[in-house]
Design an enzyme around this catalytic site. Structure first.
Site, short mmCIF file in Angstrom:
data_model
loop_
_atom_site.label_atom_id
_atom_site.label_comp_id
_atom_site.label_asym_id
_atom_site.label_seq_id
_atom_site.Cartn_x
_atom_site.Cartn_y
_atom_site.Cartn_z
N GLY A 176 -45.21 -18.41 -54.80
CA GLY A 176 -45.81 -17.73 -53.65
C GLY A 176 -45.46 -18.46 -52.37
O GLY A 176 -44.45 -19.16 -52.30
N SER A 177 -46.31 -18.31 -51.38
CA SER A 177 -46.01 -18.90 -50.08
C SER A 177 -46.27 -20.42 -50.08
O SER A 177 -47.09 -20.91 -50.87
CB SER A 177 -46.87 -18.24 -49.00
OG SER A 177 -48.23 -18.52 -49.24
N THR A 178 -45.61 -21.11 -49.19
CA THR A 178 -45.75 -22.56 -49.11
C THR A 178 -47.20 -22.94 -48.77
O THR A 178 -47.75 -23.88 -49.34
CB THR A 178 -44.77 -23.12 -48.06
OG1 THR A 178 -43.45 -22.73 -48.47
CG2 THR A 178 -44.84 -24.64 -47.96
N LYS A 217 -52.92 -14.97 -63.11
CA LYS A 217 -53.55 -14.36 -61.94
C LYS A 217 -52.40 -13.72 -61.16
O LYS A 217 -51.69 -14.39 -60.41
CB LYS A 217 -54.24 -15.43 -61.10
CG LYS A 217 -55.41 -14.92 -60.26
CD LYS A 217 -55.12 -13.69 -59.41
CE LYS A 217 -54.68 -14.04 -58.01
NZ LYS A 217 -54.26 -12.84 -57.24
N GLU A 238 -39.32 -17.90 -42.56
CA GLU A 238 -39.02 -16.93 -43.61
C GLU A 238 -39.60 -15.57 -43.18
O GLU A 238 -40.80 -15.44 -43.01
CB GLU A 238 -39.67 -17.38 -44.93
CG GLU A 238 -39.34 -16.48 -46.09
CD GLU A 238 -40.01 -16.93 -47.39
OE1 GLU A 238 -41.21 -17.23 -47.39
OE2 GLU A 238 -39.32 -16.95 -48.43
N CYS A 258 -37.43 -14.58 -52.29
CA CYS A 258 -37.47 -15.99 -51.88
C CYS A 258 -36.08 -16.58 -51.75
O CYS A 258 -35.87 -17.49 -50.95
CB CYS A 258 -38.33 -16.80 -52.82
SG CYS A 258 -37.84 -16.64 -54.54
N GLU A 277 -42.95 -22.86 -56.91
CA GLU A 277 -41.75 -22.13 -56.46
C GLU A 277 -42.15 -21.41 -55.19
O GLU A 277 -42.89 -20.43 -55.22
CB GLU A 277 -41.29 -21.16 -57.55
CG GLU A 277 -39.80 -20.89 -57.50
CD GLU A 277 -39.46 -19.71 -56.62
OE1 GLU A 277 -39.29 -19.93 -55.39
OE2 GLU A 277 -39.37 -18.59 -57.13
N GLY A 300 -49.35 -22.53 -51.78
CA GLY A 300 -48.94 -23.57 -52.72
C GLY A 300 -49.63 -24.90 -52.40
O GLY A 300 -50.11 -25.61 -53.30
O1 TXE Z 1 -48.36 -14.98 -50.92
P1 TXE Z 1 -49.52 -15.93 -51.37
P2 TXE Z 1 -48.46 -13.48 -50.45
C1 TXE Z 1 -44.10 -15.61 -48.98
C2 TXE Z 1 -43.61 -14.56 -48.03
C3 TXE Z 1 -44.79 -13.68 -47.84
C4 TXE Z 1 -45.90 -14.69 -47.88
C5 TXE Z 1 -47.24 -14.17 -48.24
O2 TXE Z 1 -43.23 -15.15 -46.83
O3 TXE Z 1 -44.78 -12.95 -46.67
O4 TXE Z 1 -45.46 -15.63 -48.84
O5 TXE Z 1 -47.21 -13.47 -49.48
C6 TXE Z 1 -52.55 -16.10 -54.95
N1 TXE Z 1 -55.73 -20.13 -54.81
N2 TXE Z 1 -43.78 -15.33 -50.35
O6 TXE Z 1 -49.63 -13.14 -49.62
O7 TXE Z 1 -50.68 -15.77 -50.50
C7 TXE Z 1 -52.34 -14.67 -54.51
O8 TXE Z 1 -53.44 -13.86 -54.88
C8 TXE Z 1 -54.98 -19.66 -55.82
C9 TXE Z 1 -42.79 -16.13 -50.98
O9 TXE Z 1 -48.28 -12.70 -51.70
O10 TXE Z 1 -48.91 -17.27 -51.52
C10 TXE Z 1 -51.06 -14.34 -55.24
O11 TXE Z 1 -51.32 -14.03 -56.60
N3 TXE Z 1 -54.19 -18.58 -55.70
C11 TXE Z 1 -42.77 -15.97 -52.45
C12 TXE Z 1 -50.27 -15.65 -55.14
O12 TXE Z 1 -51.26 -16.66 -54.89
C13 TXE Z 1 -54.14 -17.96 -54.51
C14 TXE Z 1 -43.09 -14.64 -52.96
C15 TXE Z 1 -49.24 -15.68 -54.02
O13 TXE Z 1 -49.90 -15.34 -52.80
C16 TXE Z 1 -54.89 -18.42 -53.42
C17 TXE Z 1 -44.15 -13.99 -52.26
C18 TXE Z 1 -55.71 -19.56 -53.60
N4 TXE Z 1 -56.46 -20.06 -52.61
C19 TXE Z 1 -44.43 -14.34 -50.98
N5 TXE Z 1 -54.63 -17.61 -52.37
C20 TXE Z 1 -41.57 -16.42 -53.19
N6 TXE Z 1 -41.29 -17.71 -53.20
O14 TXE Z 1 -40.90 -15.63 -53.82
C21 TXE Z 1 -53.75 -16.68 -52.78
N7 TXE Z 1 -53.45 -16.88 -54.09
#
Ligand code: TXE
Length: 488
Positions: A229-231, A176, A383, A285, A251, A234
């Site tokens: 992705g975001s904490t 995804k 962040e 990140c 991560e 996660g």
């Molecule tokens: O992250 P999300 P986003 C941080 C950074 C950024 C913020 C938001 O601060 O501004 O996160 O970014 C999927 N169940 N990082 O909006 O929301 C979503 O569709 C399952 C840090 O991109 O965490 C995407 O594919 N999945 C990071 C993925 O999760 C879900 C890199 C990440 O989205 C979901 C990027 C759910 N309920 C952003 N909701 C790093 N560590 O590098 C969303 N998703």
């Protein structure tokens, strides 16, 4: 230019189903560059069923490591052959400078080749020291069907920190990708099929995280979820996958320290300070977004960082000499500028930048440097995920260890010093999964990435990252006559 359009990739083909789409407009020009199928839970169910069938009944997990390695090497060749196309997709959809996108796709090829070598080495352990009649085998097996959820900042690279390792282990996969940047995931899935990797082994379903991401994490057909992705998201993924008692790897975000001691190679450290926060638009990140400089060299050092930051070229990500491209979308662009405002309001000293690039169609933020940032300020703690550097001065090693570890995150930290004692002491005292000395945001497929605290858990890349996609089955064997336990 017509926009690329993708339907879900399930069972070795684009399903071509009539559907609604998520449109992707270039963050640099506002022009539509791609459309991705907006998936429903039923689409995710079909993809998981395909991956489940490919794992339970298909040839992939049964193949020898040698056969899987051969296909992965062919896959790496095809990715290399499609280098320019993949680079273009990353630049258009993410808005990152083209030279960094080239680095990403080059990295993808290296990751696949390294994972191919691991397919050949998959092995367990044998215990022969359990007594004359006993032997135990720890048999390493693929973990099963894995769900991979990825973000928008390195769409191809982060995906491929996971996919080839899962494939090398004999797993099958459902991806995804981020709804902003799904193009390269689709292209990479189609290339896997072209390389001979069987149908159903690598599937991609695009759409909203709250719909298809959730449907993936809650699906009982999944054995392991690897998330970047975001904490906050996660945490949701952990909660949702707990219902089926599924293993996860996380991560997550970071707020890393980039620490410069007075005895460092200061020319290299100035460049490292820029790389630490402006690489990939600051949307990274492992950014070294908190710069700590030892007081005795701070005035001159910070002046050089600010001067060079002011000269960075912000704009068209396709220009060869662009240093900083466009923020991923308007919402994120506004969020970055709101952090800048908060820093000014809280008393940080703005040395350069601090505003959008005007006039412009895109989400461009000038390289920004704040000095005199204190631990109570918002930009010290949160962040930002943009081109905004905070500088804090320090006197002693113990003081800077306390400042660096004063974070809910623990992903990476960086140290600049020519003194090996300083480097080793810092490496032991810093609370993070990565420490790098006299370099920054460096890496190799052999080296695992992991976080501590709010930055997550589980490994990506390296032998440890590969083993995440495996599990051990213990086979305990008794040979020869066995003494009865019960006399009756
Ligand atoms: O992250 P999300 P986003 C941080 C950074 C950024 C913020 C938001 O601060 O501004 O996160 O970014 C999927 N169940 N990082 O909006 O929301 C979503 O569709 C399952 C840090 O991109 O965490 C995407 O594919 N999945 C990071 C993925 O999760 C879900 C890199 C990440 O989205 C979901 C990027 C759910 N309920 C952003 N909701 C790093 N560590 O590098 C969303 N998703």
């Amino acid at each position: 230019m017509s926009a690329r359009q993708y339907t879900h990739y399930i069972d070795g083909r684009f399903d071509g189903k009539e559907t609604s789409y998520v449109d992707r407009n270039s963050p640099a020009t506002g022009e539509m560059v791609a459309r991705f199928a907006s998936g429903e839970p039923a689409d995710m169910d079909r993809a998981v069923a395909a991956a489940r069938a490919a794992f339970d009944n298909g040839p992939w997990p049964q193949m020898s490591g040698m056969e899987r390695a051969a296909m992965l090497n062919k896959y790496a060749d095809l990715v290399h052959d499609n280098f320019d196309k993949l680079v273009r997709i990353e630049v258009e959809e993410v808005g990152k400078p083209i030279r960094f996108a080239r680095g990403d796709i080059g990295g993808v090829v290296g990751l696949i080749r390294y994972a191919a070598s691991l397919a050949m080495q998959m092995s367990g352990t044998t215990y022969t020291n359990l007594g004359a009649q006993k032997t135990a085998l720890l048999m390493r097996e693929p973990i099963g069907v894995v769900g991979l959820i990825t973000p928008w900042n390195f769409p191809a690279l982060i995906l491929m920190q996971k996919v080839p390792f899962a494939l090398a282990a004999g797993c099958t996969v459902v991806v995804k990708p981020s709804e902003f940047t799904s193009g390269s995931a689709f292209e990479l899935a189609a290339l896997a099929t072209a390389a001979g990797i069987p149908e159903g082994v690598l599937n991609v379903v695009s759409g909203k995280g709250s719909v298809v991401g959730k449907a993936l994490t809650q699906n009982p057909g999944i054995d392991f979820i690897s998330f970047t992705g975001s904490t906050r998201t996660g945490q949701t993924v952990i909660e949702d996958s707990a219902k089926n008692v599924v293993k996860t790897s996380m991560e997550l975000g970071g707020k890393s320290a980039n620490i410069v001691f007075a005895d460092a190679d200061l020319d290299a450290a100035v460049d490292g300070a820029l790389m630490g926060v402006f690489f990939n638009n600051g949307e990274c990140c492992v950014s070294g977004s908190r710069l700590f400089v030892q007081s005795s060299v701070a005035d001159e050092f910070v002046k050089r960082v600010a001067e060079r930051s002011a000269r960075l070229k912000v704009g068209n990500p396709f220009d060869e000499d662009t240093d900083i491209g466009a923020m991923i979308d308007e919402k994120h662009f506004s969020k970055v500028l709101a952090f800048v405002k908060s820093a000014v309001a809280e008393g940080a000293q703005l040395l350069t930048g601090g505003h959008a690039v005007e006039p412009s169609q895109g989400n461009f933020v000038q390289a920004t440097v704040f000095d005199r940032v204190t631990p109570s300020m918002t930009i010290f703690k949160e962040e930002i995920f943009g081109p905004v550097l905070s500088v804090t001065r320090f006197e002693t090693l113990d003081e800077v260890v306390g400042l660096a570890n004063d974070s809910v995150y623990g992903l990476s930290n960086y140290v600049w010093s020519k003194n090996i004692d300083t480097v080793m002491t810092m490496a032991k005292k810093l609370k993070s999964g990565w420490v790098q000395a006299n370099t920054i945001i460096d890496g190799a497929p052999q080296l695992p990435l992991t976080g501590v605290k709010g930055s997550g858990f589980g490994y990506e890349m390296g032998q440890a990252g590969f083993e995440e996609f495996t599990q051990l089955k213990t086979l305990f064997i008794h040979t020869g006559p066995r003494q009865p336990v019960f006399s009756q």
